[in-house]
Design a protein around this motif. Structure first.
Motif, PDB file in Angstrom:
ATOM      1  N   UNK A   1      -3.219  -1.071 -16.431  1.00  0.00           N
ATOM      2  CA  UNK A   1      -2.350  -1.705 -17.423  1.00  0.00           C
ATOM      3  C   UNK A   1      -1.629  -0.705 -18.316  1.00  0.00           C
ATOM      4  N   UNK A   2      -1.893   0.597 -18.144  1.00  0.00           N
ATOM      5  CA  UNK A   2      -1.174   1.606 -18.913  1.00  0.00           C
ATOM      6  C   UNK A   2       0.159   1.972 -18.276  1.00  0.00           C
ATOM      7  N   UNK A   3       0.326   1.676 -17.013  1.00  0.00           N
ATOM      8  CA  UNK A   3       1.622   1.857 -16.337  1.00  0.00           C
ATOM      9  C   UNK A   3       1.765   0.701 -15.364  1.00  0.00           C
ATOM     10  N   UNK A   4       2.397  -0.372 -15.817  1.00  0.00           N
ATOM     11  CA  UNK A   4       2.473  -1.624 -15.073  1.00  0.00           C
ATOM     12  C   UNK A   4       3.516  -1.498 -13.975  1.00  0.00           C
ATOM     13  N   UNK A   5       3.134  -1.937 -12.780  1.00  0.00           N
ATOM     14  CA  UNK A   5       4.044  -1.899 -11.635  1.00  0.00           C
ATOM     15  C   UNK A   5       4.866  -3.176 -11.591  1.00  0.00           C
ATOM     16  N   UNK A   6       6.048  -3.078 -11.023  1.00  0.00           N
ATOM     17  CA  UNK A   6       6.947  -4.237 -10.961  1.00  0.00           C
ATOM     18  C   UNK A   6       7.945  -4.055  -9.832  1.00  0.00           C
ATOM     19  N   UNK A   7       8.072  -5.072  -9.001  1.00  0.00           N
ATOM     20  CA  UNK A   7       9.120  -5.126  -7.985  1.00  0.00           C
ATOM     21  C   UNK A   7      10.212  -6.056  -8.507  1.00  0.00           C
ATOM     22  N   UNK A   8      11.320  -5.482  -8.954  1.00  0.00           N
ATOM     23  CA  UNK A   8      12.390  -6.271  -9.555  1.00  0.00           C
ATOM     24  C   UNK A   8      13.189  -6.996  -8.475  1.00  0.00           C
TER      25      UNK A   8
ATOM     26  N   UNK B   1       7.405 -11.227  -5.662  1.00  0.00           N
ATOM     27  CA  UNK B   1       6.238 -10.806  -4.895  1.00  0.00           C
ATOM     28  C   UNK B   1       6.633 -10.481  -3.469  1.00  0.00           C
ATOM     29  N   UNK B   2       6.040  -9.411  -2.968  1.00  0.00           N
ATOM     30  CA  UNK B   2       6.118  -9.039  -1.555  1.00  0.00           C
ATOM     31  C   UNK B   2       4.785  -8.408  -1.186  1.00  0.00           C
ATOM     32  N   UNK B   3       4.342  -8.615   0.042  1.00  0.00           N
ATOM     33  CA  UNK B   3       3.053  -8.084   0.471  1.00  0.00           C
ATOM     34  C   UNK B   3       3.079  -6.558   0.429  1.00  0.00           C
ATOM     35  N   UNK B   4       1.975  -5.911  -0.024  1.00  0.00           N
ATOM     36  CA  UNK B   4       1.973  -4.440  -0.093  1.00  0.00           C
ATOM     37  C   UNK B   4       2.294  -3.764   1.230  1.00  0.00           C
ATOM     38  N   UNK B   5       1.771  -4.288   2.339  1.00  0.00           N
ATOM     39  CA  UNK B   5       2.095  -3.692   3.642  1.00  0.00           C
ATOM     40  C   UNK B   5       3.576  -3.843   3.966  1.00  0.00           C
ATOM     41  N   UNK B   6       4.160  -4.969   3.558  1.00  0.00           N
ATOM     42  CA  UNK B   6       5.593  -5.184   3.780  1.00  0.00           C
ATOM     43  C   UNK B   6       6.426  -4.213   2.952  1.00  0.00           C
ATOM     44  N   UNK B   7       5.982  -3.931   1.735  1.00  0.00           N
ATOM     45  CA  UNK B   7       6.697  -2.974   0.884  1.00  0.00           C
ATOM     46  C   UNK B   7       6.637  -1.576   1.486  1.00  0.00           C
ATOM     47  N   UNK B   8       5.452  -1.173   1.943  1.00  0.00           N
ATOM     48  CA  UNK B   8       5.300   0.163   2.522  1.00  0.00           C
ATOM     49  C   UNK B   8       6.125   0.303   3.793  1.00  0.00           C
ATOM     50  N   UNK B   9       6.079  -0.716   4.658  1.00  0.00           N
ATOM     51  CA  UNK B   9       6.826  -0.639   5.915  1.00  0.00           C
ATOM     52  C   UNK B   9       8.331  -0.664   5.699  1.00  0.00           C
ATOM     53  N   UNK B  10       8.787  -1.248   4.586  1.00  0.00           N
ATOM     54  CA  UNK B  10      10.228  -1.357   4.344  1.00  0.00           C
ATOM     55  C   UNK B  10      10.779  -0.160   3.576  1.00  0.00           C
ATOM     56  N   UNK B  11       9.982   0.432   2.685  1.00  0.00           N
ATOM     57  CA  UNK B  11      10.503   1.460   1.792  1.00  0.00           C
ATOM     58  C   UNK B  11      10.031   2.870   2.119  1.00  0.00           C
ATOM     59  N   UNK B  12       8.940   3.015   2.853  1.00  0.00           N
ATOM     60  CA  UNK B  12       8.449   4.364   3.154  1.00  0.00           C
ATOM     61  C   UNK B  12       9.278   4.996   4.259  1.00  0.00           C
ATOM     62  N   UNK B  13       9.584   6.289   4.161  1.00  0.00           N
ATOM     63  CA  UNK B  13      10.288   6.972   5.253  1.00  0.00           C
ATOM     64  C   UNK B  13       9.375   7.147   6.467  1.00  0.00           C
ATOM     65  N   UNK B  14       9.964   7.299   7.619  1.00  0.00           N
ATOM     66  CA  UNK B  14       9.209   7.475   8.858  1.00  0.00           C
ATOM     67  C   UNK B  14       9.238   8.934   9.288  1.00  0.00           C
ATOM     68  N   UNK B  15       8.236   9.305  10.067  1.00  0.00           N
ATOM     69  CA  UNK B  15       8.118  10.671  10.552  1.00  0.00           C
ATOM     70  C   UNK B  15       7.428  10.634  11.905  1.00  0.00           C
ATOM     71  N   UNK B  16       7.819  11.521  12.796  1.00  0.00           N
ATOM     72  CA  UNK B  16       7.154  11.648  14.088  1.00  0.00           C
ATOM     73  C   UNK B  16       5.845  12.395  13.918  1.00  0.00           C
ATOM     74  N   UNK B  17       4.829  11.945  14.629  1.00  0.00           N
ATOM     75  CA  UNK B  17       3.520  12.586  14.619  1.00  0.00           C
ATOM     76  C   UNK B  17       3.062  12.790  16.055  1.00  0.00           C
ATOM     77  N   UNK B  18       2.217  13.794  16.252  1.00  0.00           N
ATOM     78  CA  UNK B  18       1.688  14.139  17.575  1.00  0.00           C
ATOM     79  C   UNK B  18       0.187  13.912  17.557  1.00  0.00           C
ATOM     80  N   UNK B  19      -0.315  13.173  18.538  1.00  0.00           N
ATOM     81  CA  UNK B  19      -1.741  12.905  18.663  1.00  0.00           C
ATOM     82  C   UNK B  19      -2.323  13.879  19.680  1.00  0.00           C
ATOM     83  N   UNK B  20      -3.322  14.644  19.229  1.00  0.00           N
ATOM     84  CA  UNK B  20      -4.006  15.599  20.094  1.00  0.00           C
ATOM     85  C   UNK B  20      -5.494  15.267  20.102  1.00  0.00           C
ATOM     86  N   UNK B  21      -6.275  16.113  20.748  1.00  0.00           N
ATOM     87  CA  UNK B  21      -7.708  15.899  20.784  1.00  0.00           C
ATOM     88  C   UNK B  21      -8.387  16.139  19.454  1.00  0.00           C
TER      89      UNK B  21
END
Length: 764
Positions: free
Chosen positions: A395-402, A532-552
């Protein structure tokens, strides 16, 4: 305790389901019915506001919940004046202006009452049956409007205006001054026609120069304004050209040229009429703008409007975003000797009272920066602040999706950002060019983010010749600089006193004059607009994408080489693991062969990345490292710089060292090979080689080598009985390495001479 209800009581609406900050009048409240009817007092001039029918219980609940508040509303002065009072007031005003009001002619407001009361009175008498549900208001108005041949829309407007002011004959009064009249048509109540002289001309006996304009004349004037008034043409020149085109009486020949003779004054529009009927509401301002030029007008004469929207009912509705340069050179978190450049900040500021709900600090401002700033504003920031060593509560820094965002035509003005905003169902509005006053709150917030007292600051100006380079004083990295900005934002939101923003209702409730307390109060009161928007929906819509490599070994982020956007690199230190990868055997498959995935991540918070699976949704992976400090200060940008430095500086140096070692090994192998070849040639020509463990033979060879080359290797002195080693120059304490009973050889003589400090003679 319930409110005692009575007709004509007025209420102030403070929230849903009523229009906030509007007054409502109770127009029907019988004791034998459970229903009541309210209507909004301020009726729009063109759109009608229908009465609101509700149960008595619902009205009492709205009053108890604070959605309606009983107030005393002062009635309009016209509702307290009879027809004779209105006529007397109009005659008195006419005498003050120098005119004469005829006693037998009614003023405009009395004429308005006499016209509309016979039309509305039958409907007002039947409203009780309408509110009880015995007949519909639409059917009743259809019957009455057909008899008087009026449109239903106009009938509704006049009826609702009458109900809003009391529903009596005195509640009928016009909003304007009445009909102004046309050409040769008398004005209502004054017996005067268009073209009458003003007071000054009437007193001096001058003739008026006004002309009764038609709609076609006004359209023609506006067209001339648009086409002919510009930077090189004044209004008087455009007016003369307008007269030449449309109001020429005849032509005369004057000194070998033809001159147009215009119609006399009174038969053509005057210059004042031409100025008055230009385009827009202020033609004089339009002329100045055209003649000065758009850029000069925007800089010097454009109006700067103020802000009068009440704080109470606008929090969380709209936010302003804009980029500013922080003007401080920063260094890398990997190595403080690497000066990177000046950082940039993009705050998200509430449009109501300047509450900063989020910020992004980075090196480049683009569409990704806009999305990350909104993402930061819409998500909780307790962990975000903990990363920078600041402990806060939620509550010291309230979040808001306008639901609405206001920006200039910069980084946010692109299809990529528009598409992301549509995905989370929020709107994006753009300000006009060169109009920073339209988003003045975020522009003022930039002063908060300029820390010119830090080392490496440019002080907001370009470096001139002879000035010291401010980059030489760069000391802080982006983690430390962001910490300072967060501390200033928390002080701005939670500590700074803004008592000038408090409303009367806030004073009554004892709200502390800080932005965070005002926001909490608005949330408790229901004045805060939430989206209101679901947190996963916010992350998937606003976060940038990056390629990743899966190794052992795990999941590694990739990136382009920093500086020149060259070859792709695998960032070895950004390794991630998660249950989803283990459950789906990603590491086993990566051991057999690497494969790519696309992940969502925050470049400034790379401790967690997300992967969108088609079946299981958003899955999170966490940074796998034993370095606790690296987990706190790691950033994608610094890893790109570090990996680029490794590839361009460290790896070439290692390759050069490897090549040098390979060259030394090849030279060594060549020397050994030549020596072995020479030995193979000499062995058959000599007698049988002595055994390798024959010490006497090796000693003879050593002595011969000493005599032949004159080189004296240092012998190892034997230890004495006391276990003390003395200096070689003290020959009395040195034990000879040969047996005294054996005969001396030339080598023994040479070594004995060397031990005594004498130089043996070189063999001839």
């Amino acid at each position: 305790m319930f409110e005692t209800l009575a007709v004509n009581q007025t209420f102030l609406a403070l929230g849903a389901p009523f229009d906030a900050n509007e007054l409502y009048r109770l127009i029907w409240c019988p004791s034998d019915s459970d229903q009541v009817v309210l209507i909004r007092i301020k009726q729009p001039p063109t759109a009608r506001q229908a009465p609101r029918r509700m149960s008595r219980r619902e009205l009492q609940d709205a009053i108890t919940a604070g959605c309606l508040k009983r107030v005393d509303c002062r009635p309009a002065p016209e509702t307290l004046m009879t027809d004779s009072d209105l006529n007397a007031s109009a005659r008195s005003k006419a005498r003050r202006l120098g005119g004469v009001q005829e006693s037998e002619i009614d003023c405009a407001k009395v004429a308005y009452r006499k016209r509309w009361w016979p039309i509305l009175e039958p409907v007002l008498r039947e409203l009780d049956s309408v509110w009880r549900g015995h007949q519909s208001l639409s059917h009743l108005i259809d019957l009455c409007s057909t008899n008087v041949q009026l449109s239903r829309q106009l009938f509704y407007l006049r009826l609702y205006q009458c109900l809003a002011h009391g529903g009596t004959r005195l509640a009928l009064f016009s909003n304007g001054s009445g009909k102004q009249g046309g050409k040769d048509v008398a004005r209502v109540g004054k017996g005067k026609r268009l073209g009458r002289p003003p007071i000054a001309q009437k007193l001096t006996g001058k003739i008026t120069g006004n002309f009764a304009l038609s709609t076609e004349d006004i359209v023609t004037m506006q067209s001339f304004w648009q086409r002919h008034v510009h930077r090189d043409v004044a209004v008087i020149d455009a007016y003369n050209r307008y007269l030449d085109t449309y109001w020429t009486d005849h032509y005369e020949q004057l000194r070998s040229r033809t001159v147009a003779i215009h119609r006399p004054p009174g038969e053509r529009p005057s210059l004042m009429q031409f100025r008055t009927h230009g385009p827009g509401n202020d033609p004089q301002q339009f002329a100045s703008r055209k003649q000065m030029g758009e850029i000069a007008w925007q800089r010097q004469l454009r109006p700067i409007p103020g802000k009068s929207t009440p704080v109470t009912f606008r929090t969380g509705f709209k936010a302003e975003i804009d980029t500013t340069s922080c003007d401080v050179y920063l260094v890398s978190t990997e190595n403080r000797s690497w000066v990177i450049g000046t950082a940039k900040a993009l705050p998200v500021v509430d449009n109501a009272f300047g509450y900063i709900s989020g910020i992004y600090v980075g090196w480049r401002m683009n569409a990704t920066a806009v999305r990350l700033a909104i993402l930061n504003a819409a998500t909780p920031k307790k962990e975000f602040c903990a990363r920078y060593g600041i402990n806060i509560e939620e509550d010291e820094w309230i979040s808001c999706l306008h639901p609405h965002y206001y920006a200039d035509r910069g980084e946010a003005h692109c299809d990529e950002v528009r598409g992301d905003m549509e995905a989370i169902r929020v709107s994006l509005e753009f300000a006009k060019t060169a109009r920073p006053d339209e988003h003045g709150l975020v522009e003022k917030t930039h002063d908060l983010l300029h820390l010119h007292d830090l080392p490496g600051s440019t002080h907001g100006r370009f470096r001139e010749r002879g000035d010291d380079d401010p980059a030489r004083g760069a000391t802080l990295n982006i983690i430390e600089f962001t910490r300072l900005l967060i501390e200033r934002i928390l002080d701005h939101n939670n500590t700074q006193v803004v008592d000038h923003l408090l409303t009367s209702e806030m004073w009554q409730d004892g709200v502390k004059p800080t932005r965070v307390e005002m926001l909490k109060w608005a949330i408790r009161k229901g004045y805060h607009h939430t989206h209101y928007a679901h947190p996963d929906e916010i992350i998937a819509s606003l976060s940038p994408t990056c390629d990743a490599v899966v190794t052992g070994r795990g999941i590694y982020l990739t990136g382009r080489r920093y500086g020149d956007s060259g070859d792709e690199m695998i960032l070895e230190r950004l390794r991630y693991l998660g249950e989803f990868a283990i459950r789906h055997s990603w590491l086993e498959n990566g051991r057999r062969g690497k494969f790519r995935i696309t992940v969502y991540f925050n470049p400034n918070l790379p401790d967690t990345i997300a992967y969108l699976d088609a079946r299981e949704g958003l899955q999170y992976f966490h940074l796998a490292t034993d370095d606790a400090l690296f987990e706190k200060i790691a950033s994608y940008q610094d890893q790109l710089i570090s990996e680029t430095h490794r590839l361009l500086v460290v790896e070439p140096a290692k390759e050069e060292a490897r090549q040098s070692r390979a060259a030394l090994a090849a030279s060594r192998r060549l020397d050994v090979h030549l020596a072995q070849a020479e030995l193979q040639q000499l062995v058959p020509l000599t007698q049988k080689r002595r055994r390798l463990n024959d010490a006497k033979g090796r000693r003879d060879n050593l002595g011969n080598e000493v005599q032949r080359t004159g080189l004296f290797p240092m012998p190892v002195p034997a230890s004495s009985e006391k276990g003390v080693c003395e200096e070689p120059s003290n020959t009395a304490m040195v034990t000879p390495i040969r047996d005294s009973s054996s005969p001396s050889t030339d080598a023994d003589v040479a070594i004995d001479a060397w031990l005594r400090g004498q130089s043996p003679e070189r063999p001839s």
